[in-house]
Structures are given as structure tokens and as C-alpha cells.
Design a protein around this motif. Structure first.
Motif, PDB file in Angstrom:
ATOM      1  N   ALA A   1       5.720  -0.352   6.112  1.00  0.00           N
ATOM      2  CA  ALA A   1       4.597  -1.280   5.970  1.00  0.00           C
ATOM      3  C   ALA A   1       3.536  -1.015   7.033  1.00  0.00           C
ATOM      4  CB  ALA A   1       5.094  -2.717   6.064  1.00  0.00           C
ATOM      5  N   GLU A   2       3.971  -0.749   8.251  1.00  0.00           N
ATOM      6  CA  GLU A   2       3.033  -0.466   9.333  1.00  0.00           C
ATOM      7  C   GLU A   2       2.218   0.784   9.034  1.00  0.00           C
ATOM      8  OE1 GLU A   2       5.645  -0.298  12.659  1.00  0.00           O
ATOM      9  OE2 GLU A   2       5.589  -2.476  13.035  1.00  0.00           O
ATOM     10  N   GLN A   3       2.869   1.788   8.422  1.00  0.00           N
ATOM     11  CA  GLN A   3       2.160   3.013   8.058  1.00  0.00           C
ATOM     12  C   GLN A   3       1.132   2.746   6.960  1.00  0.00           C
ATOM     13  OE1 GLN A   3       4.961   6.162   7.067  1.00  0.00           O
ATOM     14  NE2 GLN A   3       6.345   5.494   8.697  1.00  0.00           N
ATOM     15  N   CYS A   4       1.543   1.971   5.956  1.00  0.00           N
ATOM     16  CA  CYS A   4       0.642   1.693   4.829  1.00  0.00           C
ATOM     17  C   CYS A   4      -0.531   0.825   5.233  1.00  0.00           C
ATOM     18  CB  CYS A   4       1.415   0.990   3.706  1.00  0.00           C
ATOM     19  SG  CYS A   4       2.614   2.020   2.864  1.00  0.00           S
TER      20      CYS A   4
ATOM     21  N   SER B   1      -3.129   0.584  -4.436  1.00  0.00           N
ATOM     22  CA  SER B   1      -3.898   0.204  -3.256  1.00  0.00           C
ATOM     23  C   SER B   1      -3.176  -0.900  -2.488  1.00  0.00           C
ATOM     24  CB  SER B   1      -5.284  -0.285  -3.677  1.00  0.00           C
ATOM     25  OG  SER B   1      -5.952  -0.910  -2.592  1.00  0.00           O
ATOM     26  N   VAL B   2      -3.281  -0.857  -1.150  1.00  0.00           N
ATOM     27  CA  VAL B   2      -2.690  -1.929  -0.345  1.00  0.00           C
ATOM     28  C   VAL B   2      -3.402  -3.249  -0.602  1.00  0.00           C
ATOM     29  CG1 VAL B   2      -1.881  -0.396   1.484  1.00  0.00           C
ATOM     30  CG2 VAL B   2      -4.174  -1.370   1.624  1.00  0.00           C
ATOM     31  N   ALA B   3      -4.567  -3.182  -1.245  1.00  0.00           N
ATOM     32  CA  ALA B   3      -5.296  -4.396  -1.584  1.00  0.00           C
ATOM     33  C   ALA B   3      -4.552  -5.242  -2.613  1.00  0.00           C
ATOM     34  CB  ALA B   3      -6.683  -4.055  -2.118  1.00  0.00           C
ATOM     35  N   GLU B   4      -3.533  -4.652  -3.255  1.00  0.00           N
ATOM     36  CA  GLU B   4      -2.707  -5.417  -4.191  1.00  0.00           C
ATOM     37  C   GLU B   4      -1.857  -6.457  -3.458  1.00  0.00           C
ATOM     38  OE1 GLU B   4      -3.100  -5.111  -7.284  1.00  0.00           O
ATOM     39  OE2 GLU B   4      -3.818  -3.095  -7.702  1.00  0.00           O
ATOM     40  N   LEU B   5      -1.702  -6.271  -2.154  1.00  0.00           N
ATOM     41  CA  LEU B   5      -0.908  -7.192  -1.343  1.00  0.00           C
ATOM     42  C   LEU B   5      -1.791  -8.291  -0.784  1.00  0.00           C
ATOM     43  CD1 LEU B   5       1.159  -4.583   0.708  1.00  0.00           C
ATOM     44  CD2 LEU B   5       2.077  -6.088  -1.063  1.00  0.00           C
ATOM     45  N   GLU B   6      -1.391  -9.538  -0.979  1.00  0.00           N
ATOM     46  CA  GLU B   6      -2.100 -10.645  -0.360  1.00  0.00           C
ATOM     47  C   GLU B   6      -1.801 -10.657   1.136  1.00  0.00           C
ATOM     48  OE1 GLU B   6      -0.888 -14.157  -2.389  1.00  0.00           O
ATOM     49  OE2 GLU B   6      -1.765 -13.546  -4.309  1.00  0.00           O
ATOM     50  N   LEU B   7      -2.633 -11.337   1.880  1.00  0.00           N
ATOM     51  CA  LEU B   7      -2.455 -11.356   3.342  1.00  0.00           C
ATOM     52  C   LEU B   7      -1.083 -11.893   3.736  1.00  0.00           C
ATOM     53  CD1 LEU B   7      -5.971 -12.565   4.536  1.00  0.00           C
ATOM     54  CD2 LEU B   7      -5.015 -10.267   4.751  1.00  0.00           C
ATOM     55  N   THR B   8      -0.614 -12.928   3.037  1.00  0.00           N
ATOM     56  CA  THR B   8       0.707 -13.477   3.360  1.00  0.00           C
ATOM     57  C   THR B   8       1.803 -12.441   3.097  1.00  0.00           C
ATOM     58  OG1 THR B   8       0.742 -14.455   1.142  1.00  0.00           O
ATOM     59  CG2 THR B   8       0.120 -15.888   2.956  1.00  0.00           C
ATOM     60  N   GLN B   9       1.644 -11.641   2.063  1.00  0.00           N
ATOM     61  CA  GLN B   9       2.627 -10.605   1.751  1.00  0.00           C
ATOM     62  C   GLN B   9       2.598  -9.491   2.784  1.00  0.00           C
ATOM     63  OE1 GLN B   9       1.203  -9.820  -2.211  1.00  0.00           O
ATOM     64  NE2 GLN B   9       2.721 -11.164  -3.164  1.00  0.00           N
ATOM     65  N   GLN B  10       1.404  -9.158   3.246  1.00  0.00           N
ATOM     66  CA  GLN B  10       1.296  -8.137   4.297  1.00  0.00           C
ATOM     67  C   GLN B  10       2.024  -8.593   5.555  1.00  0.00           C
ATOM     68  OE1 GLN B  10      -2.747  -6.778   4.981  1.00  0.00           O
ATOM     69  NE2 GLN B  10      -3.227  -6.790   2.798  1.00  0.00           N
TER      70      GLN B  10
ATOM     71  N   ARG C   1       4.672   3.972  -3.173  1.00  0.00           N
ATOM     72  CA  ARG C   1       3.578   4.190  -4.127  1.00  0.00           C
ATOM     73  C   ARG C   1       2.230   3.944  -3.444  1.00  0.00           C
ATOM     74  NH1 ARG C   1       5.440   3.867  -9.612  1.00  0.00           N
ATOM     75  NH2 ARG C   1       7.547   4.736  -9.550  1.00  0.00           N
ATOM     76  N   MET C   2       2.184   2.951  -2.566  1.00  0.00           N
ATOM     77  CA  MET C   2       0.942   2.674  -1.844  1.00  0.00           C
ATOM     78  C   MET C   2       0.632   3.781  -0.853  1.00  0.00           C
ATOM     79  SD  MET C   2       1.170  -1.453  -1.234  1.00  0.00           S
ATOM     80  CE  MET C   2       0.926  -2.570  -2.637  1.00  0.00           C
ATOM     81  N   GLN C   3       1.678   4.266  -0.213  1.00  0.00           N
ATOM     82  CA  GLN C   3       1.500   5.337   0.768  1.00  0.00           C
ATOM     83  C   GLN C   3       0.977   6.613   0.103  1.00  0.00           C
ATOM     84  OE1 GLN C   3       5.086   6.732   2.803  1.00  0.00           O
ATOM     85  NE2 GLN C   3       4.029   6.507   4.755  1.00  0.00           N
ATOM     86  N   SER C   4       1.414   6.843  -1.144  1.00  0.00           N
ATOM     87  CA  SER C   4       0.989   8.044  -1.872  1.00  0.00           C
ATOM     88  C   SER C   4      -0.388   7.884  -2.506  1.00  0.00           C
ATOM     89  CB  SER C   4       2.002   8.376  -2.970  1.00  0.00           C
ATOM     90  OG  SER C   4       1.973   7.396  -3.996  1.00  0.00           O
ATOM     91  N   GLY C   5      -0.922   6.667  -2.484  1.00  0.00           N
ATOM     92  CA  GLY C   5      -2.230   6.430  -3.060  1.00  0.00           C
ATOM     93  C   GLY C   5      -2.215   6.016  -4.516  1.00  0.00           C
ATOM     94  N   MET C   6      -1.026   5.888  -5.109  1.00  0.00           N
ATOM     95  CA  MET C   6      -0.926   5.491  -6.511  1.00  0.00           C
ATOM     96  C   MET C   6      -1.292   4.024  -6.705  1.00  0.00           C
ATOM     97  SD  MET C   6       2.570   7.510  -7.582  1.00  0.00           S
ATOM     98  CE  MET C   6       2.489   6.981  -9.291  1.00  0.00           C
TER      99      MET C   6
END
Length: 370
Positions: free
Chosen positions: A207-210, A183-192, A176-181
Motif C-alpha cells: 500500500a505504501e508503494q502504491c 488507479s489508486v483513485a478507486e480507493l476512498e481516503l478511508t480505505q487508503q 493491479r494498481m501498482q501495475s497501472g491496470m
């Protein structure tokens, strides 16, 4: 307690006796849904779920109870005039209550209906957990991610945290993030960081792509930028708010936050460069006590945190916000260190040089008088 005793009965008695006791508790909760009755029923069901023969018990003989109790639970969960604590118990029970197939969709619909800004936050988050407990299929991820623009911030965080517990759901979230639905900003740094170190190669690649837009910055350059730009006249009051906003999930200072990572008061008597390195380049020298581990469980969940306690039969993981998860070794499929700190790289995305100047000014006030 009586609730613990009820759970013990559910886990140890013979199937026929257990079924009889369950029917009694379910009927009582349907007719008199008091907090005490609901709590007993919840503890009983959770004890039942721990039985190795739980899935083989024939429920047809108590079909009536299995229809009445869910109706009561759905009514309580949806009733805005009902006490919030009672509604919470009803929601938790909807997540674990064994039922006939015809009631499954109704129970899920009730839980999904609570995922909106009109519902008290505690109920929203309980509904997310109940849905995740009730169904492990991809449809649950779709339900949780539906109508995303209307989801309030706290609910979004709860949904993302739950989706990251299962590989299949994590893939759906990243897609969903990759498609733009989303935002990767929904992920906290620890989650990333958790995703970029994932044990599943497909999830790691996705994840690396997103996250490619947030590729690694040279850590030494960031350290130098913040060290050279630091202001000497930082404001401790503003620094306290910087700590509350950006550090309190994993650190505790002056009764603010959660004691997961190191005590930042220890930096008060050190050069500021020590603090900046710890914040901006956390992987430079990782204290083994604060090295993150990933535990993959038999039920498909993957949990990340610090190992704070070990016994012969279990271990305890400590995650941001002070969340503790005790895991039975029998439920553990794999455990491995990430080799990295639980503190993620990328703090500079959250805090400016000015913010860090204020933070340093506040931390210095914690220095013990000599």
C-alpha cells in the motif's frame, strides 16, 4: 417470523431431518419460485451454514434437488423481465446454495454476467457479494476485476470494498494498481488509511508503494493554508452540496448523510479553525469514541469501523455510509485500535479552500439561536 423459524430448524435439527427439510424447500422453490418460498430457502441455507457439521453432510441423496434449484435460480437472476426483488433473492441464494461441483462454474458465470451497466445497481452489488460469499479463492478477485473499464462507478466501489475484506484479494487489488491496470483513485481516503495501517506487513508495504504519490503533506501547513484563505462570503447553498458530496458518508446534518462521526452542527458556535483542524488534521486529538478499530475474523475478512456496541458475545462495528457489522466474539481472531480517527487525512484532495468556505457558511446556519 416463519423465515427465522426455518433458519432455526436448519441450525438445530439432526442432519438427516435437516437434509429432508432442505430437499423439500429446494424442490418447492424450484417448482414455485415465489418470493416467500425463496426467502424461506435462503434463511434455511444460512441457518445450515452456521452448523458446525455443515460441511460433513452427504448431499448425494438429494442430488436431483441440488440440480433443479440452481437452474431455477440462475434463470430468475438473469431474467430482465422478472421482478427485481425476486431476482435479488435468487442472486443471494446463488451465493450460499450448497451444490454439486458440476454446477459451481455455471452459478459463478451467472453471477459474473450480472456485473455490467445494464443490470440494476442493487443486483450488481448483490452479485458481487454472492460471488465473494461463494468462493474465497484468488479466482474470485480476478473475476471481479475483469473488464474493469466497463464497470460503472457504483459497481467499482462495491467490488473494491469486497476485495479489501480478504488479505489475498487485497494484495491482488494493490498489485493491479501498482501495475497501472487500476488507479489508486478507486480507493476512498478511508480505505487508503485502512491499507496504510493494515495488520499484514506485506499489504502495508504494498500500500505504501502504491500510495507513495500521495505521501503525507505537513498537516499544519494545510491547516494554515485553509484558515488564512477562507472566504467570509461563502454560499450556504453550495456548502450544502459540498457536505452532501464529501461529508455525508460519515456525518449527518439536516437529514442528509449518515451519523457515524461527530455532529458537525456542534462546530457552528466555534471558531472556524476548530472545524478546519478537525477536517485537515483529524489525528491531532482523536476522541476515543471515534477511534477506528480493525477486526480480523476467522474467515479471513478484515473489517474497519467504530465500536458502537458490545455484549458478552458480540460487538458491533459502524463504518462509513452507516454500515453496521455485528461480529460474534467467537468469530474474532484479532481486534486492535488503529490509534487514529476514522476520518482520514487528505481531505484537501477532495475539497478546495472555496469549497470549505461554502461548507462553513452552511454549517453556521445550523447554529441554535441564543
Amino acid at each position: 417470523t416463519r423465515q427465522q423459524l426455518t433458519a432455526w430448524i436448519a441450525s438445530l435439527t439432526a442432519p438427516a431431518e435437516m437434509l429432508q427439510e432442505f430437499e423439500k424447500l429446494a424442490d418447492r422453490s424450484a417448482m414455485q419460485p415465489t418470493p416467500d418460498n425463496l426467502l424461506q430457502l435462503e434463511q434455511f441455507v444460512r441457518g445450515w451454514k452456521k452448523r458446525t457439521d455443515a460441511d460433513s453432510v452427504d448431499l448425494t441423496s438429494i442430488d436431483g434437488s441440488l440440480s433443479k434449484a440452481p437452474d431455477t435460480l440462475q434463470r430468475l437472476a438473469s431474467d430482465d423481465s422478472e421482478n427485481v426483488d425476486t431476482r435479488l433473492l435468487a442472486v443471494k441464494l446463488l451465493g450460499v446454495f450448497p451444490t454439486v461441483q458440476k454446477s459451481q462454474s455455471d452459478m459463478s458465470e451467472t453471477l459474473v454476467s450480472l456485473l455490467n451497466a445494464r443490470t440494476p445497481p442493487a443486483l450488481q452489488q448483490a452479485a458481487v457479494r454472492a460471488l465473494a460469499t461463494r468462493h474465497s479463492g484468488s479466482s474470485t478477485a480476478d473475476q471481479l476485476l475483469s473488464d474493469w473499464p466497463s464497470r460503472p462507478p457504483g459497481l467499482r466501489r462495491a467490488i473494491v470494498a469486497v476485495l479489501l475484506e480478504r488479505g489475498e484479494w487485497t494484495k491482488i487489488l494493490l498489485e493491479r494498481m501498482q501495475s497501472g491496470m487500476l488507479s489508486v483513485a478507486e480507493l476512498e481516503l478511508t480505505q487508503q488509511q485502512q491499507l496504510l495501517n493494515h495488520s499484514d506487513a506485506a499489504i502495508k508495504a504494498l500500500a505504501e508503494q502504491c500510495l507513495q504519490a500521495t505521501q503525507k503533506t505537513n498537516r499544519s501547513e494545510v491547516v494554515n493554508q485553509y484558515t488564512s484563505g477562507l472566504m467570509e462570503d461563502g454560499d450556504p447553498a453550495q456548502g450544502k452540496e459540498v457536505f452532501r458530496k464529501h461529508c455525508s458518508n460519515c456525518h449527518r446534518l439536516q437529514d442528509i448523510g449518515h451519523a457515524v462521526g461527530p455532529d458537525l452542527a456542534n462546530y457552528a458556535g466555534k471558531p472556524v479553525s476548530a472545524l478546519i483542524v478537525a477536517m485537515m488534521d483529524p489525528g491531532q486529538a482523536v476522541d476515543p469514541r471515534y477511534q477506528a478499530y480493525i477486526a480480523v475474523l476467522n474467515d479471513g475478512r478484515a473489517l474497519t469501523g467504530l465500536i458502537t456496541e458490545e455484549t458478552a458475545t458480540s460487538l458491533t462495528l459502524l463504518a462509513p455510509e452507516g454500515k453496521r457489522e455485528t461480529i460474534l466474539r467467537a468469530d474474532l481472531e484479532e481486534l486492535k485500535s488503529t490509534g487514529k480517527s476514522l476520518m482520514p487525512e487528505g481531505f484537501e484532495k477532495n475539497a478546495s479552500v472555496e469549497d470549505v468556505s461554502h461548507l462553513w457558511a452552511w454549517i453556521r446556519t445550523q447554529r441554535s439561536p441564543s
